[in-house]
Design an enzyme around this catalytic site. Structure first.
Site, PDB file in Angstrom:
ATOM      1  N   ASP A 290       0.863  -1.165   0.000  1.00 47.74           N
ATOM      2  CA  ASP A 290       0.000   0.000   0.000  1.00 47.74           C
ATOM      3  C   ASP A 290       0.916   1.237   0.000  1.00 47.74           C
ATOM      4  O   ASP A 290       2.140   1.133   0.166  1.00 47.74           O
ATOM      5  CB  ASP A 290      -0.979   0.000   1.185  1.00 47.74           C
TER       6      ASP A 290
HETATM    7  C1  NOJ Z   1      -4.040   3.897   0.096  1.00 40.81           C
HETATM    8  C2  NOJ Z   1      -5.228   3.009   0.199  1.00 40.81           C
HETATM    9  O1  NOJ Z   1      -5.195   2.300   1.417  1.00 40.81           O
HETATM   10  C3  NOJ Z   1      -5.381   2.019  -0.927  1.00 40.81           C
HETATM   11  O2  NOJ Z   1      -6.667   1.458  -0.845  1.00 40.81           O
HETATM   12  C4  NOJ Z   1      -5.152   2.654  -2.254  1.00 40.81           C
HETATM   13  O3  NOJ Z   1      -5.301   1.686  -3.269  1.00 40.81           O
HETATM   14  C5  NOJ Z   1      -3.774   3.259  -2.283  1.00 40.81           C
HETATM   15  N1  NOJ Z   1      -3.636   4.250  -1.233  1.00 40.81           N
HETATM   16  C6  NOJ Z   1      -3.460   3.896  -3.632  1.00 40.81           C
HETATM   17  O4  NOJ Z   1      -4.217   5.020  -3.821  1.00 40.81           O
END
Ligand code: NOJ
Length: 733
Positions: A290
């Site tokens: 993430d």
């Molecule tokens: C943080 C989020 O937790 C996740 O769901 C997302 O895909 C990523 N950022 C990318 O934007």
């Protein structure tokens, strides 16, 4: 589905054999364009300023549109970038051209984005759509999103989000399919088919990224990014099943979650990433972190510095680094010092190249002018699907005295700022939307020809306009009050310690009720809310969630009776926030809650849900009778008669639950095991048959063994998780 031909596999391994270490690690690096120059304040502070309202979202968007960005062309040319998060198709084509025509090996970039509930056409948020209990719908909306995003060069969706979530304080319950592992697994499977299944042209499919792997939905106290801790049996019985289902359906990629699980952040968790996801479930594609998560392992206190975090993540099986560039900075040295083996790097790169190959990016790296503008105007089929999804996701929670549907002759006072805010109907993560496609509830009622006057009066934030309330109260024959949450109140980083209606919305309802006219509350929200006061005082309540671009037309259809509600709740609604986490399928206690003191209950609140999982009313009524369970060698067949006893046709979601009465570990009081939709004309009765395969009646123990234990099982059938017919059977496996 995700499978490479022999020829594609050979192309990947030929390529791999020609790559330098730097080029390999480049493939493991995902970046976003960075901002050039500074602002008067730091970027994190700028974000905070949007959050706390010092600058508006519009102002922020204006700033972001004018800043200069560094697209890192030189790094792309040198093969130091494998993936880009970017939403601009023209720019993406330019960058792709550099990667394909100017880098040594011509490896295309893969562009990924958060396409959570639609891309160009925005559909209901996942918690709403899951309540449609309609796998065919789940698949079709995903397929449409895949086709739309591919026209803009986005070949990889950071979706489906399939975190089982049972604590509505967590803002991200909005993004996922709710509290039940079975429904979440059905949702996951259908989404994978929709995103990846149509390989008739490279323009018709994308790579899915199942997330957030894993147990993110169990974050303690519903506070985002918080710790999670549980027995392995709980992990395997509740949080892993949707991921297992997605892998069985051939999901190409997964995203590791931010949280630690039993003390090990999922970013560096070899047990969940290598042992479960890759070795046991057989993920063939790759795992991405993430955002910024590798670096956060230092803050978690599990890695001493960035390099250590990168080494741990790579070894644990995390193939691509989102956003920190720790892999590209430190892995060359780590490999040279034998802290990370070449096999680990090769495995990651082979997985990444394979996904790119399967997507057809090597053969079709660019998008054409024609493709790019294909959906400038939304085709009718897309808005029709958005309308279908929106209608099917609405849940009728209360309808005292059959106030609903409204009569066409009734004059409506429509109240609430949410009723006419285009940007508030699409939900968190709707990235590519255009206001011109958004139909608000006010628009929808007007489109339907209703006699409606609009009085904003007040909303989730800010003051009440008492004059407008008085005008609304005096004007219509019926008052429709749209209340709930702004989009920014759910989604990531939007946990709440109080999930009652925010601001002065309850007072607004109270004032409206004083006019002694029928009041209908239409909820727009991204999480189950604590509605004890509303359920007692407001005669009709419609759960409208954030339904996407066709929200207004869907709500008008429901209010005016052009569509008979069919939606059910994918998550339990509490009376009060203090009941969270709350879910119907909780383990049996030794002292089940009851009226007597020494039982599992609260002194000051009910122990059960206000509206339980699977609940949802219709404008007709359904009666269940003559439940029978027949057993054959492989399955139980559950027969039940369902009658439409009302005066209009309707569709019921017949739900099958089971309870393993005695087992070697404590089992849930009820678990969903199947569902079927039946459409019935007024007065019609159907024989419904649901099948429960015996090999699905078990559970995992703490050693990951799937146990099927002979004995008594309670079988339940009904229209929600609380009100069911019940039969007990003895089963031998
Ligand atoms: C943080 C989020 O937790 C996740 O769901 C997302 O895909 C990523 N950022 C990318 O934007």
């Amino acid at each position: 589905m995700y499978r490479l031909t022999e020829e594609q596999k050979k192309r990947v391994s030929d390529l791999l054999s020609q790559m330098t270490l730097e080029e390999k690690i480049g493939q493991m690096n995902q970046i976003s364009p960075s901002i050039v120059g500074g602002f008067d304040v730091s970027f994190p502070e700028l974000i905070e300023m949007v959050g706390d309202g010092r600058i508006s979202h519009d102002e922020f968007a204006r700033i972001m549109n004018t800043v200069q960005r560094d697209y890192r062309e030189d790094d792309i040319r040198a093969g130091r970038v494998g993936s880009m998060m970017i939403q601009d198709p023209v720019k993406m084509n330019e960058l792709q051209k550099i990667a394909v025509e100017e880098s040594r090996l011509g490896i295309p970039l893969i562009s990924g984005l958060d396409v959570i509930h639609g891309f160009r056409s925005v559909y209901p948020i996942a918690i709403a759509e899951a309540g449609a209990f309609d796998t065919d719908l789940f698949e079709r909306t995903a397929h449409m999103a895949a086709k739309e995003s591919r026209t803009q060069g986005v070949a990889w969706h950071f979706a489906p989000m399939i975190d089982v979530a049972r604590d509505s304080r967590w803002g991200r319950v909005s993004e996922g399919p709710g509290e039940d592992p079975y429904l979440a697994s059905e949702f996951a499977r259908a989404k994978i088919h929709g995103l990846q299944g149509d390989m008739s042209s490279h323009e018709n499919y994308v790579a899915a990224c199942t997330k957030h792997y894993v147990a993110y939905g169990a974050c303690e106290s519903g506070r985002d990014y918080n710790t999670t801790s549980m027995a392995k049996s709980q992990l395997h019985n509740v949080y892993l099943p949707p991921f297992k289902a997605a892998m069985e359906a051939g999901a190409a990629t997964a995203m590791a979650s931010f949280n630690d699980l039993n003390g090990v952040p999922c970013t560096v968790n070899a047990y969940t990433l290598r042992k479960i996801l890759k070795e046991t479930y057989g993920l063939k594609g790759f795992v991405v972190s993430d955002a910024n998560a590798i670096r956060e392992c230092v803050t978690h206190g599990i890695a001493q510095d960035d390099m250590d975090a990168g080494i741990q993540a790579a070894k644990a099986g995390l193939d691509m680094d989102m956003g920190t560039e720790i892999y590209s900075t430190y892995l060359p040295q780590a490999v040279a010092e034998h802290k990370v083996s070449m096999e680990v790097i090769d495995e990651a790169v082979e997985r990444i190249l394979s996904v790119k190959m399967w997507l057809g990016l090597f053969d079709h790296p660019y998008i054409t002018e024609e493709t790019m503008h294909r959906y400038d105007e939304l085709p009718k089929a897309h808005t029709d699907l958005a309308l279908e999804a929106a209608r099917k996701s609405v849940v009728l929670l209360k309808n005292e005295g059959n106030i609903l549907p409204l009569k066409k002759s009734q004059k409506i006072s429509l109240v609430g700022t949410l009723a006419d805010m285009k940007e508030e109907i699409i939900g968190a993560w709707a990235m590519s939307w255009q206001q011109k496609d958004c139909v608000t509830i006010l628009d929808g009622l007007k489109n339907a020809g209703a006699d409606v006057s609009y009085y904003p009066c007040g909303g989730p934030e800010g003051d009440l306009n008492l004059d407008e309330i008085a005008a609304a109260g005096n004007d219509g024959d019926v008052i429709v009050a749209v209340v709930g949450e702004l989009v920014s109140m759910s989604g990531e980083a939007a946990s709440k310690a109080d999930i009652t209606l925010s601001g002065r919305q309850r007072e607004m309802l109270e004032r409206l009720l004083s006019y002694k006219k029928p009041v209908v509350a239409v909820l727009m929200n991204g999480r189950p809310l604590a509605l004890s006061w509303e359920s007692e005082n407001v005669p009709a309540i419609v759960e409208g969630w954030h339904l996407g671009i066709q929200m207004g037309n869907a709500i008008a259809d429901i209010l005016l009776g052009n569509y008979n509600p069919t939606g059910k709740l994918a998550a339990s609604f509490p009376y009060v926030t203090g009941q969270c986490p709350l879910y119907y399928n909780h383990p049996s206690t030794g002292r089940p809650g009851s009226g007597s003191k020494f039982t599992s209950r609260y002194l000051d609140a009910p122990f059960e849900a206000l509206y339980p999982f699977g609940y949802g009313l219709s404008y007709t009524a359904f009666e269940y009778s003559e439940m029978k369970v027949e057993e054959n060698e492989d399955a139980l067949e559950i027969h039940v008669k369902v009658a439409n006893t009302g005066s209009v046709s309707g569709t019921e979601t017949v739900q099958l639950y089971m309870q393993d009465v005695t087992a070697s570990i404590v089992r849930p009081v009820k678990e969903l095991k199947g569902f079927a939709k039946v459409a019935l004309a007024a007065g019609e009765t159907a024989d419904v048959v649901l099948t429960l395969p015996k090999n699905k009646m078990g559970f995992y123990d703490d050693d990951m063994n799937y146990c099927l234990e002979n004995g008594k099982f309670n079988i339940f059938v009904g229209g929600n998780s609380r009100e069911c017919l019940k039969t007990q059977v003895d089963v031998e496996f």
